[in-house]
Design an enzyme around this catalytic site. Sequence first.
Site, mmCIF file in Angstrom:
data_model
loop_
_atom_site.group_PDB
_atom_site.id
_atom_site.type_symbol
_atom_site.label_atom_id
_atom_site.label_comp_id
_atom_site.label_asym_id
_atom_site.label_seq_id
_atom_site.Cartn_x
_atom_site.Cartn_y
_atom_site.Cartn_z
ATOM 1 N N CYS A 54 33.637 50.838 34.178
ATOM 2 C CA CYS A 54 35.201 50.028 33.668
ATOM 3 C C CYS A 54 36.045 51.275 34.796
ATOM 4 C CB CYS A 54 35.990 50.244 32.673
ATOM 5 S SG CYS A 54 35.303 48.939 31.705
ATOM 6 N N GLU A 79 42.261 50.342 39.096
ATOM 7 C CA GLU A 79 42.681 49.586 40.391
ATOM 8 C C GLU A 79 43.539 50.237 40.993
ATOM 9 O OE1 GLU A 79 41.636 47.344 43.461
ATOM 10 O OE2 GLU A 79 40.112 46.968 41.917
ATOM 11 N N TYR A 104 35.979 34.023 42.494
ATOM 12 C CA TYR A 104 37.110 33.259 41.882
ATOM 13 C C TYR A 104 38.401 33.268 40.765
ATOM 14 C CZ TYR A 104 36.260 38.048 45.367
ATOM 15 O OH TYR A 104 35.779 38.863 45.765
ATOM 16 N N ARG A 142 30.080 43.469 27.007
ATOM 17 C CA ARG A 142 29.420 43.464 25.258
ATOM 18 C C ARG A 142 29.212 42.595 24.156
ATOM 19 N NH1 ARG A 142 26.136 46.781 28.052
ATOM 20 N NH2 ARG A 142 27.271 49.065 27.970
ATOM 21 N N ARG A 183 38.629 43.220 38.436
ATOM 22 C CA ARG A 183 37.603 42.651 39.079
ATOM 23 C C ARG A 183 36.558 43.182 38.676
ATOM 24 N NH1 ARG A 183 42.197 43.652 42.203
ATOM 25 N NH2 ARG A 183 42.207 42.621 43.884
ATOM 26 N N ARG A 230 30.665 39.217 43.441
ATOM 27 C CA ARG A 230 32.235 39.899 43.654
ATOM 28 C C ARG A 230 32.472 38.627 42.459
ATOM 29 N NH1 ARG A 230 35.333 42.995 47.639
ATOM 30 N NH2 ARG A 230 37.035 42.768 45.338
ATOM 31 N N ARG A 251 41.402 35.387 47.624
ATOM 32 C CA ARG A 251 39.174 34.605 48.826
ATOM 33 C C ARG A 251 40.145 33.543 48.895
ATOM 34 N NH1 ARG A 251 35.661 38.271 49.782
ATOM 35 N NH2 ARG A 251 34.950 36.788 51.747
#
Length: 121
Positions: free
Chosen positions: A74, A77, A106, A63, A89, A7, A114
């Site tokens: 894609c 959220e 992050y 890319r 993210r 992540r 986080r």
Amino acid sequence: MRLRALRGATTATENSAEAILEATEELLRELMERNRLTPEDLVSCIFTSTPDLDAEFPAVAARRLGLDRVPLLCAQEIDVPGALPRTVRVLVHCYQPVEVQPQHVYLREAVALRRDLQAAQ
């Protein structure tokens, strides 16, 4: 080799194609470097961005980094009140040597998402 999911998140300075691509490229470079990944190690990447980022697809940055054989997706959220704005993210599926410890990344304002991982970064 082991299949893993990594992540990461970052924030863009503004809703412009340049800012989104710059932030996403930085995130992907850091994620790949910390995890000793090459494009051939990647299985797929799922990007999400907050609703306030709509000037460019984050996958375009992948890319530009040469991930042209990696399936990319894609999505937007959920628009949660009070959520961190201008956030990109990524969830990366990859093959990694068993002895390599997975490193989630992050950056920028997204470190607030986080705080439990800050010591590991």
